[in-house]
Design a protein around this motif. Sequence first.
Motif, PDB file in Angstrom:
ATOM      1  N   ILE A 187       0.994  -1.223  -0.216  1.00 35.32           N
ATOM      2  CA  ILE A 187      -0.116   0.067   0.008  1.00 35.32           C
ATOM      3  C   ILE A 187       0.903   1.366   0.024  1.00 35.32           C
ATOM      4  N   GLY A 188       1.962   0.908  -0.315  1.00 39.12           N
ATOM      5  CA  GLY A 188       3.134   2.200  -0.415  1.00 39.12           C
ATOM      6  C   GLY A 188       3.522   2.764   0.903  1.00 39.12           C
ATOM      7  N   LYS A 189       3.355   1.993   1.976  1.00 35.42           N
ATOM      8  CA  LYS A 189       4.148   2.185   3.292  1.00 35.42           C
ATOM      9  C   LYS A 189       4.950   1.283   3.745  1.00 35.42           C
ATOM     10  N   GLY A 190       5.670   0.909   2.951  1.00 31.64           N
ATOM     11  CA  GLY A 190       6.623  -0.279   3.398  1.00 31.64           C
ATOM     12  C   GLY A 190       8.122   0.713   4.092  1.00 31.64           C
ATOM     13  N   PRO A 191       8.459   0.474   5.349  1.00 30.28           N
ATOM     14  CA  PRO A 191       9.500   1.123   5.797  1.00 30.28           C
ATOM     15  C   PRO A 191      10.677   1.085   5.198  1.00 30.28           C
ATOM     16  N   LEU A 192      11.552   2.000   5.211  1.00 25.41           N
ATOM     17  CA  LEU A 192      12.926   2.399   4.477  1.00 25.41           C
ATOM     18  C   LEU A 192      13.847   2.600   4.987  1.00 25.41           C
ATOM     19  N   ARG A 193      13.637   2.833   6.542  1.00 24.65           N
ATOM     20  CA  ARG A 193      14.644   3.061   7.276  1.00 24.65           C
ATOM     21  C   ARG A 193      14.350   2.494   8.788  1.00 24.65           C
ATOM     22  N   PHE A 194      15.315   2.105   9.622  1.00 21.70           N
ATOM     23  CA  PHE A 194      15.139   1.423  10.760  1.00 21.70           C
ATOM     24  C   PHE A 194      16.012   1.906  11.764  1.00 21.70           C
ATOM     25  N   SER A 195      15.807   1.958  13.235  1.00 22.44           N
ATOM     26  CA  SER A 195      16.751   2.141  14.117  1.00 22.44           C
ATOM     27  C   SER A 195      16.600   1.116  15.280  1.00 22.44           C
ATOM     28  N   GLU A 196      17.390   0.707  15.827  1.00 18.82           N
ATOM     29  CA  GLU A 196      17.400  -0.115  16.994  1.00 18.82           C
ATOM     30  C   GLU A 196      18.364   0.299  18.149  1.00 18.82           C
ATOM     31  N   ASP A 197      17.933   0.509  19.198  1.00 12.60           N
ATOM     32  CA  ASP A 197      18.908   0.439  20.409  1.00 12.60           C
ATOM     33  C   ASP A 197      18.663  -0.910  21.309  1.00 12.60           C
ATOM     34  N   LEU A 198      19.995  -1.200  21.597  1.00  9.32           N
ATOM     35  CA  LEU A 198      20.151  -2.763  22.316  1.00  9.32           C
ATOM     36  C   LEU A 198      20.768  -2.369  23.848  1.00  9.32           C
ATOM     37  N   ARG A 199      19.991  -2.865  24.720  1.00  4.48           N
ATOM     38  CA  ARG A 199      20.644  -3.153  25.917  1.00  4.48           C
ATOM     39  C   ARG A 199      20.636  -4.390  26.375  1.00  4.48           C
ATOM     40  N   VAL A 200      21.382  -4.805  27.537  1.00  5.48           N
ATOM     41  CA  VAL A 200      21.432  -6.069  28.255  1.00  5.48           C
ATOM     42  C   VAL A 200      20.788  -5.686  29.516  1.00  5.48           C
ATOM     43  N   ARG A 201      19.838  -6.668  29.986  1.00  4.74           N
ATOM     44  CA  ARG A 201      19.126  -6.503  31.300  1.00  4.74           C
ATOM     45  C   ARG A 201      18.763  -7.733  31.878  1.00  4.74           C
ATOM     46  N   GLU A 215      19.336 -18.329  37.016  1.00  2.78           N
ATOM     47  CA  GLU A 215      19.169 -16.870  37.604  1.00  2.78           C
ATOM     48  C   GLU A 215      20.289 -16.120  37.163  1.00  2.78           C
ATOM     49  N   THR A 216      21.501 -16.588  36.805  1.00  3.35           N
ATOM     50  CA  THR A 216      22.411 -15.522  36.414  1.00  3.35           C
ATOM     51  C   THR A 216      22.496 -15.182  34.894  1.00  3.35           C
ATOM     52  N   GLN A 217      21.155 -15.697  34.149  1.00  2.00           N
ATOM     53  CA  GLN A 217      21.435 -15.251  32.683  1.00  2.00           C
ATOM     54  C   GLN A 217      20.399 -14.032  32.178  1.00  2.00           C
ATOM     55  N   GLN A 218      20.880 -13.360  31.302  1.00  2.00           N
ATOM     56  CA  GLN A 218      20.459 -12.275  30.871  1.00  2.00           C
ATOM     57  C   GLN A 218      19.915 -12.085  29.582  1.00  2.00           C
ATOM     58  N   VAL A 219      19.098 -11.103  29.252  1.00  2.00           N
ATOM     59  CA  VAL A 219      18.539 -11.135  27.861  1.00  2.00           C
ATOM     60  C   VAL A 219      18.858  -9.658  27.374  1.00  2.00           C
ATOM     61  N   TYR A 220      18.871  -9.747  26.031  1.00  2.00           N
ATOM     62  CA  TYR A 220      18.941  -8.591  25.131  1.00  2.00           C
ATOM     63  C   TYR A 220      17.591  -8.032  25.014  1.00  2.00           C
ATOM     64  N   GLU A 221      17.546  -6.403  25.239  1.00  2.00           N
ATOM     65  CA  GLU A 221      16.344  -6.038  25.012  1.00  2.00           C
ATOM     66  C   GLU A 221      16.446  -4.970  23.683  1.00  2.00           C
ATOM     67  N   ILE A 222      16.074  -5.268  22.651  1.00  2.33           N
ATOM     68  CA  ILE A 222      15.967  -4.290  21.502  1.00  2.33           C
ATOM     69  C   ILE A 222      14.740  -3.564  21.322  1.00  2.33           C
ATOM     70  N   VAL A 223      15.025  -2.337  21.004  1.00  2.00           N
ATOM     71  CA  VAL A 223      13.829  -1.181  20.731  1.00  2.00           C
ATOM     72  C   VAL A 223      14.003  -1.090  19.421  1.00  2.00           C
ATOM     73  N   HIS A 224      13.098  -1.443  18.512  1.00  2.00           N
ATOM     74  CA  HIS A 224      13.134  -1.234  17.154  1.00  2.00           C
ATOM     75  C   HIS A 224      12.127  -0.384  16.557  1.00  2.00           C
ATOM     76  N   ILE A 225      12.456   0.478  15.958  1.00  2.00           N
ATOM     77  CA  ILE A 225      11.463   1.374  15.079  1.00  2.00           C
ATOM     78  C   ILE A 225      11.693   1.556  13.583  1.00  2.00           C
ATOM     79  N   SER A 226      10.564   1.304  13.004  1.00  2.00           N
ATOM     80  CA  SER A 226      10.654   1.332  11.386  1.00  2.00           C
ATOM     81  C   SER A 226       9.969   2.781  10.863  1.00  2.00           C
ATOM     82  N   TYR A 227      10.640   3.321  10.056  1.00  2.00           N
ATOM     83  CA  TYR A 227      10.283   4.713   9.295  1.00  2.00           C
ATOM     84  C   TYR A 227      10.095   4.554   7.714  1.00  2.00           C
TER      85      TYR A 227
END
Length: 265
Positions: A187-201, A215-227
């Motif tokens: 529909i002509g609204k395909g994303p052409l740019r992306f950003s990602e912020d990554l942190r471990v928590r 209990e000792t294991q952690q995860v990545y959290e990725i905040v992804h935005i499409s533009y």
Amino acid sequence: MALEATKSQYRQVADLLRAAIEREDYAPGSLLPSESELAAEWGVSRVTINRAVQLLRGEGMVRVLRGRGTTVRAIPPIRRNSTLRYTRSSREEGNSRGAFDFELKRLGLKPATKLAQLGQVPAPDVAREVLGLAAGETVLIRKREMFASDEPVLLATSYFPWDLAEQAGVTETDTGPGGTYSRLAEIGKGPLRFSEDLRVRTPTAAEERFFALAETQQVYEIVHISYLADGTAIEYREDVLPTHQWVMHYEWNAENDTTGQEPSS
């Protein structure tokens, strides 16, 4: 193999077990010998074996399953190519169903996705702000539980402006070949740019249960935005991934570097 008296025994045992797993002396998904058997093999206490196993568990080399014992990781770490995974070719290659489907098939793993939540909801504050929505506007939420060869490896929660989601037809459970981005592109609204912020928590209790984390294991959290091309954000997404299960890969060319020479300092 005799252990060295001058080195920590449990770390030596962990090194030996790690090497054996990497050689596939213990097949992926198989049970390790019991603590008693390993203790007898190396002439150490069960406490030493337990500490060694906990080290490997923290690395994601093994999992401790209640009532079954200690199993070797069933799948290798997944290489997430952040540069390649959102290209058009990645959506179209092999009739893939999206970036996750594409990257797992390239690694010879079997992708599967369970839709945990789908519907129209009030926009969370952070998503509303990113998407430029007014107070009271709603969004489509698509929350997925994602698996690689039956192993839980990713939780992904996407938010799209509701009007856009309806127009693109991504309010349905199955978004078809190429996934959500392909439907938006139609529909002509395909994303052409992306950003990602990554942190471990530290994982939440629900994430710890879903991924069966120690209990000792952690995860990545990725905040992804499409533009869109004009800078309009059309998707806000939060990905959660176990750190031991993923390798984050990035690649790029040096800007305006056409000479092949190293830049001057």
